[in-house]
Scaffold this active site. Structure first.
Site, mmCIF file in Angstrom:
data_model
loop_
_atom_site.group_PDB
_atom_site.id
_atom_site.type_symbol
_atom_site.label_atom_id
_atom_site.label_comp_id
_atom_site.label_asym_id
_atom_site.label_seq_id
_atom_site.Cartn_x
_atom_site.Cartn_y
_atom_site.Cartn_z
ATOM 1 N N GLU A 36 0.874 -1.169 0.000
ATOM 2 C CA GLU A 36 0.000 0.000 0.000
ATOM 3 C C GLU A 36 0.916 1.225 0.000
ATOM 4 O OE1 GLU A 36 -2.715 0.357 3.304
ATOM 5 O OE2 GLU A 36 -3.455 2.274 2.531
ATOM 6 N N ARG A 266 5.299 -12.732 9.851
ATOM 7 C CA ARG A 266 5.907 -11.443 9.525
ATOM 8 C C ARG A 266 7.201 -11.277 10.311
ATOM 9 N NH1 ARG A 266 2.211 -7.300 9.219
ATOM 10 N NH2 ARG A 266 3.721 -5.667 9.583
ATOM 11 N N LYS A 276 4.598 0.891 9.251
ATOM 12 C CA LYS A 276 4.655 2.157 8.516
ATOM 13 C C LYS A 276 4.013 3.291 9.296
ATOM 14 C CE LYS A 276 3.108 0.200 4.771
ATOM 15 N NZ LYS A 276 2.497 0.005 3.458
HETATM 16 P P1 ATP Z 1 2.917 -2.068 8.014
HETATM 17 O O1 ATP Z 1 2.329 -2.872 9.107
HETATM 18 O O2 ATP Z 1 4.347 -1.755 8.193
HETATM 19 O O3 ATP Z 1 2.128 -0.849 7.690
HETATM 20 P P2 ATP Z 1 1.609 -3.423 5.938
HETATM 21 O O4 ATP Z 1 1.399 -4.863 6.058
HETATM 22 O O5 ATP Z 1 0.454 -2.538 6.196
HETATM 23 O O6 ATP Z 1 2.873 -3.019 6.773
HETATM 24 P P3 ATP Z 1 1.676 -3.376 3.100
HETATM 25 O O7 ATP Z 1 2.098 -2.281 2.218
HETATM 26 O O8 ATP Z 1 0.244 -3.713 3.151
HETATM 27 O O9 ATP Z 1 2.190 -3.024 4.547
HETATM 28 O O10 ATP Z 1 2.558 -4.663 2.851
HETATM 29 C C1 ATP Z 1 2.914 -5.174 1.592
HETATM 30 C C2 ATP Z 1 3.283 -6.615 1.785
HETATM 31 O O11 ATP Z 1 4.378 -6.736 2.678
HETATM 32 C C3 ATP Z 1 2.133 -7.398 2.389
HETATM 33 O O12 ATP Z 1 2.015 -8.620 1.713
HETATM 34 C C4 ATP Z 1 2.554 -7.582 3.812
HETATM 35 O O13 ATP Z 1 1.984 -8.736 4.346
HETATM 36 C C5 ATP Z 1 4.068 -7.636 3.705
HETATM 37 N N1 ATP Z 1 4.687 -7.217 4.953
HETATM 38 C C6 ATP Z 1 4.484 -6.073 5.637
HETATM 39 N N2 ATP Z 1 5.179 -6.046 6.777
HETATM 40 C C7 ATP Z 1 5.862 -7.218 6.841
HETATM 41 C C8 ATP Z 1 6.764 -7.802 7.788
HETATM 42 N N3 ATP Z 1 7.104 -7.182 8.916
HETATM 43 N N4 ATP Z 1 7.272 -9.028 7.510
HETATM 44 C C9 ATP Z 1 6.940 -9.671 6.376
HETATM 45 N N5 ATP Z 1 6.100 -9.170 5.449
HETATM 46 C C10 ATP Z 1 5.558 -7.965 5.677
HETATM 47 MG MG MG Z 2 -1.343 -3.060 5.028
#
Ligand code: ATP
Ligand code: MG
Length: 568
Positions: A36, A266, A276
């Site tokens: 995102e 994760r 983020k």
């Molecule tokens: P954040 O919690 O940091 O905002 P998010 O999951 O909202 O992260 P996205 O942009 O939706 O961020 O993530 C893109 C991809 O990266 C998704 O498939 C998500 O599951 C993966 N991802 C995000 N954070 C992690 C992490 N700490 N370890 C492994 N994969 C991750």
């Molecule tokens: Mg997300």
């Protein structure tokens, strides 16, 4: 205690292998990385990137880069651009053989998603609801309590179609209606209790502008976007496990290609926050200078600090992929950075906390050019010349007037080796009025040029140095973890995550002395400063003023931090 890292196993790979064996998906492997664009990527995303791109590459498949841009309030083009840069820097691409890109945006599918929403209404699988956000929440119930059906649940298909089309044309204000899936308000899984599919939001989108006053929710957009792109394995993190039944429900009801959602653990890292939202708060509140502050766990931050894509990929490979969330030690990441830089970084000499040494038996107008090996790990890196003269700088810490046992470096009357140079002996100490040591007087032995004495006498220490007349002044920035808590979320009740911020995460040293071959190092160039660590020229470097970041010290310093923590 932090659990030890898992084995290098990867259960997602096992699933893909099995699917290839059984011929599911016609032998295709097609994954996607779906960020995102509401912030910069961090090291947690790197794990997902390596997994998605790595698996597809291993089996001759494809990976799409897809921006999950369904929330205009938080998304920006700046983030899109940074994500593209960061994934490429990690070493991956989304190019077809003809050079075209497999870069997609969920917002490209808004038209199709809208049509699919109409289809679900016509099938009797969705309805327009007039409850407010708060009401929807209170009707939802809880884990122990079933939900209650919306009074609008049984409104006619015609009414819902009419209202949804009017939502789309912008007739209604934000929050006045939603489109909801008609599933089961008694479902044990709360995600299935008539989830919202669309909400009204009169907001400008960074790509579609003001075309849409309604936006699909993540769950209604994600699976269908996967389906449109022909994704075979839709890999996401464990918190989406409870969303899988909904993912499946939408694609089944729509009768479209059904990718398999697979959830993995994760990445969490000690002394680090990987969210983020939190990282944005740290940028906005000035705890760090920017998203690419070298202390940040963002890809852009660790790139600026000097980490290499190879080190990050090796780290991700080492993590393994499992179904259990754990916490990985930051030192494992640093270990991989050291290992990689050890192979590639040229060795140079730099003095961070300089103490002047005058070599009294060396002529003031003389200069010598000593031969130095650039990288003992890499013969191809060659040799260089290092200038030597009567006045040099050594590290303040490499001298002690009253040396304790075990201290073998310079002290009055003691002889040490200058790296690539001569043996010197300290003859006297110059102090200021306050009694601080400000200069040393030494003699050198011309017979020891290159570092060995003809009579085979030994010295116990070799220290680094820089010729004063040739030294380049530089700023050097030293970093410690941003948080003092192993788990930064472990703050006392009533305190937020900022309570764990390390006030000493940045130390700026001025007037550091570099050997002259470092004068023109362009931003991004990495070196080992002998005996000190790995350093990288920062983007703040100017022609007359180099600025270096310490990427990582030569040895693991966490043992020290842990001891300090235990004493508390
Ligand atoms: P954040 O919690 O940091 O905002 P998010 O999951 O909202 O992260 P996205 O942009 O939706 O961020 O993530 C893109 C991809 O990266 C998704 O498939 C998500 O599951 C993966 N991802 C995000 N954070 C992690 C992490 N700490 N370890 C492994 N994969 C991750
Ligand atoms: Mg997300």
């Amino acid at each position: 205690m932090t659990p030890t890292p898992p084995e290098r196993s990867n259960f997602v790979r096992d699933i893909v292998l099995e699917d290839l064996k059984t011929g599911k998906n016609g032998g295709r492997v097609h994954t996607r990385f779906p960020p995102e664009p509401n912030g910069y990527l961090h090291i947690g995303h790197a794990k997902s990137i390596c997994l998605n791109f790595g698996l597809a590459a291993e089996f001759g498949g494809k990976t799409n880069l897809r921006f999950d841009d369904t929330n205009p309030a938080k998304e920006e083009q700046e983030y899109v651009d940074s994500i593209i840069r960061d994934v490429q820097w990690l070493g991956f691409n989304w190019l077809n053989d003809d050079g075209s890109e497999r870069r997609y945006y969920a917002s490209d599918y808004f038209g199709q998603l809208y049509q699919w929403a109409l289809q679900l209404i016509r099938q009797g699988d969705a309805f327009v609801c007039d409850l407010s956000g708060d009401e929807v929440r209170s009707y939802r119930g809880s884990l122990s309590e079933p939900g209650r059906e919306s009074p609008f649940r049984n409104r006619s298909v015609e009414d819902s179609l009419d209202l949804f089309q009017r939502m789309r044309t912008g007739e209604f204000p934000d929050g006045s209606h939603t489109l909801r899936a008609k599933i089961d308000m008694a479902a044990a899984n709360l995600n299935l209790r008539d989830p919202v599919m669309y909400r009204i939001l009169h907001a400008e989108h960074h790509r579609t502008g003001n075309d849409w006053p309604i936006y699909p929710m993540y769950d209604f957009a994600h699976g269908q976007s996967d389906s449109i792109e022909g994704i075979t394995h839709s890999i996401c993190t464990l918190e989406f496990e409870d969303h899988r039944p909904l993912y499946d429900w939408y694609v089944e009801k729509l009768g479209i290609h059904h990718p398999q959602q697979i959830e993995f653990d994760r990445l969490n890292l000690t002394y680090t926050l990987l969210s983020k939202r939190r990282l944005l708060q740290m940028v906005q509140s000035g705890i760090v200078r920017a998203w690419d502050d070298p202390r940040m766990p963002t890809i852009s931050g660790i790139r600026r600090r000097g980490y290499t894509p190879e080190a990050i990929r090796n780290f991700c490979r080492d993590l393994g992929v499992s179904k259990t969330n754990g916490t990985i030690e930051l030192r494992l990441l640093e270990h991989h950075v050291r290992e990689d830089l050890n192979k590639r970084a040229p060795r140079m000499m730099a003095v961070l906390k300089p103490l002047k040494v005058v070599i009294e038996n060396y002529a003031a107008d003389e200069t010598d050019e000593l031969d130095a090996v650039n990288n003992p790990e890499d013969p191809a890196a060659g040799m260089r010349k290092v200038p030597f003269s009567r006045e040099i700088y050594i590290e303040h810490d490499d001298f002690k007037e009253d040396p304790p046992k075990q201290f073998y470096r310079l002290s009055p009357g003691r002889e040490v080796r200058l790296r690539w140079g001569y043996f010197i002996t300290c003859t006297s100490v110059v102090k200021d009025d306050a009694g601080n040591v400000v200069e040393l007087r030494c003699t050198y032995d011309p017979e020891t040029r290159g570092g060995n004495a003809p009579d085979a006498r030994k010295v116990k220490a070799t220290i680094h140095w820089v010729s004063a007349a040739h030294a380049v002044d530089a700023e050097v920035r030293l970093y410690e973890p941003l948080f003092t808590l192993e788990n930064p979320n472990d703050t006392a009740p009533g305190e937020d995550f900022t309570a764990g911020v390390n006030p000493a995460s940045l130390e700026v040293l001025q007037n550091c002395k570099l050997e002259p071959s470092l004068a023109a190092a362009p931003a991004g160039e990495r070196f080992q400063f002998e005996r000190l660590g790995y350093f990288c020229a920062d983007i703040d470097t100017a022609p007359d003023k180099p600025v270096f970041n310490r990427t990582v010290a030569l040895r693991d310093s966490y043992a020290k931090i842990e001891k300090r923590e235990q004493k508390k």
